[in-house]
Design a protein around this motif. Structure first.
Motif, PDB file in Angstrom:
ATOM      1  N   VAL A   1       0.954  -0.666  -6.524  1.00  0.00           N
ATOM      2  CA  VAL A   1       2.129  -0.409  -5.677  1.00  0.00           C
ATOM      3  C   VAL A   1       2.302  -1.700  -4.543  1.00  0.00           C
TER       4      VAL A   1
ATOM      5  N   VAL B   1       3.829  -3.642  -1.534  1.00  0.00           N
ATOM      6  CA  VAL B   1       4.356  -2.911  -0.392  1.00  0.00           C
ATOM      7  C   VAL B   1       4.961  -3.877   0.673  1.00  0.00           C
TER       8      VAL B   1
ATOM      9  N   ALA C   1       4.899   4.315  -2.469  1.00  0.00           N
ATOM     10  CA  ALA C   1       3.780   4.879  -2.464  1.00  0.00           C
ATOM     11  C   ALA C   1       3.737   6.466  -2.773  1.00  0.00           C
TER      12      ALA C   1
ATOM     13  N   PHE D   1      -2.775  -0.606  -3.297  1.00  0.00           N
ATOM     14  CA  PHE D   1      -1.449  -1.072  -2.648  1.00  0.00           C
ATOM     15  C   PHE D   1      -1.755  -2.715  -2.438  1.00  0.00           C
TER      16      PHE D   1
ATOM     17  N   ILE E   1      -1.057   3.409   4.950  1.00  0.00           N
ATOM     18  CA  ILE E   1      -1.705   4.158   3.766  1.00  0.00           C
ATOM     19  C   ILE E   1      -2.173   5.428   4.818  1.00  0.00           C
TER      20      ILE E   1
END
Length: 300
Positions: A159, A161, A171, A185, A226
């Motif tokens: 992912v 970001v 996410a 991430f 997160i």
């Protein structure tokens, strides 16, 4: 939180589309979808051409094309029922593929549109755009572009970001579509005005200090992102890399080979993307992973 309950698979019944159908069947099985449909779109001029060849009416030719296409879809649906124990309904429409897919997705209140990745002529894709590319701009639902023949649920998800609301949505979609997968991430960072500092012959150790500060800021923001996501106790990995987003995502995907890349789509215009480049399009065109494109809140 994303719930993938209504699923639409756009297929042209090619081998590449079969991979998308199979992935969709796995997702229907895993998420126990209430709605799962195979849709094929035939070009609106096809019946007219067939009518001339057959010396028949356009209505008769349209019915024949729809019947034959429906028969093929029904066969494909039976194959997926045998292989995965899931039931697809079938739909045939006439018109421009991307437009008809979007219309049907809205009719079904689709949570996810699945399509196979198609290669093609570079110049025609550049001028006209292929169906997958058009759908990344038009589709108001998350769009899954499938490249690989699936053998199991997604296991490794990447992912990228940038700490925007679009990233947060991506996410959440990644966690929802792949509940058993390992999630990484990835953030690509740059140093503001680094090029100008190099041009002005600023000492390398000073530039390195700026890079370290940018790295620490990025790590803090990534931890905050997160930390604000409901992960259900799942372990999530972090990666922060210096460079431009497109090349960073491409190189990281090449090195780690994720099953799926999930991207939050920004609301930029097509002109901006042509001039500035698109991380989404780069991921679709230049990686081997399946790609899930999550539209911005309120659509594209």
């Amino acid at each position: 939180m994303y719930i993938f309950n209504h699923l639409l698979v756009a297929t042209d019944c090619s081998e590449r589309a079969e991979r998308a159908e199979a992935r969709a069947a796995l997702l229907v099985q895993e998420h126990k979808c209430d709605v799962a449909e195979l849709l094929t779109v035939r070009e609106c001029g096809e019946p007219e051409i067939l009518a001339q060849i057959m010396n028949s009416t356009v209505a008769s030719a349209t019915a024949l094309v729809a019947e034959n296409a429906g028969r093929v879809l029904a066969y494909r649906a039976d194959v997926h029922k045998d292989n995965y124990g899931v039931q697809f309904t079938c739909k045939v429409r006439f018109g421009r593929p991307a437009s008809e897919i979007v219309i049907r997705a809205e009719e079904l209140r689709t949570d996810l549109v699945v399509i196979g990745a198609h290669g093609g002529n570079f110049f025609s894709d550049l001028l006209l755009g292929n169906t997958a590319d058009k759908l990344t701009h038009l589709c108001k639902s998350p769009l899954l572009v499938v490249k690989n023949k699936p053998s199991q649920s997604y296991q490794r998800v990447l992912v990228p970001v940038d700490f925007s609301e679009d990233s947060r949505r991506a996410a959440e979609a990644a966690l929802a579509i792949a509940p058993q997968a390992d999630i990484t991430f990835l953030h690509a960072f740059e140093v503001l005005f680094e090029g100008k500092m190099q041009y002005a012959n600023v000492a390398p150790d000073i530039i390195d200090e700026y890079r370290m500060k940018a790295f620490e800021d990025a790590r803090e923001q990534l931890n905050q992102l997160i930390g604000g996501i409901e992960a259900g106790g799942r372990r999530m990995q972090r990666a922060i890399t210096f460079g431009l987003p497109g090349p960073v995502v491409r190189d990281y995907a090449k090195a780690t080979r994720p099953d799926l890349i999930v991207l939050g789509k920004h609301g930029r215009s097509r002109i901006e993307e042509m001039l500035l480049g698109s991380v989404t399009r780069d991921a679709i065109d230049q990686t081997e992973s399946d790609v899930l494109v999550v539209p911005a809140a309120g659509g594209t």
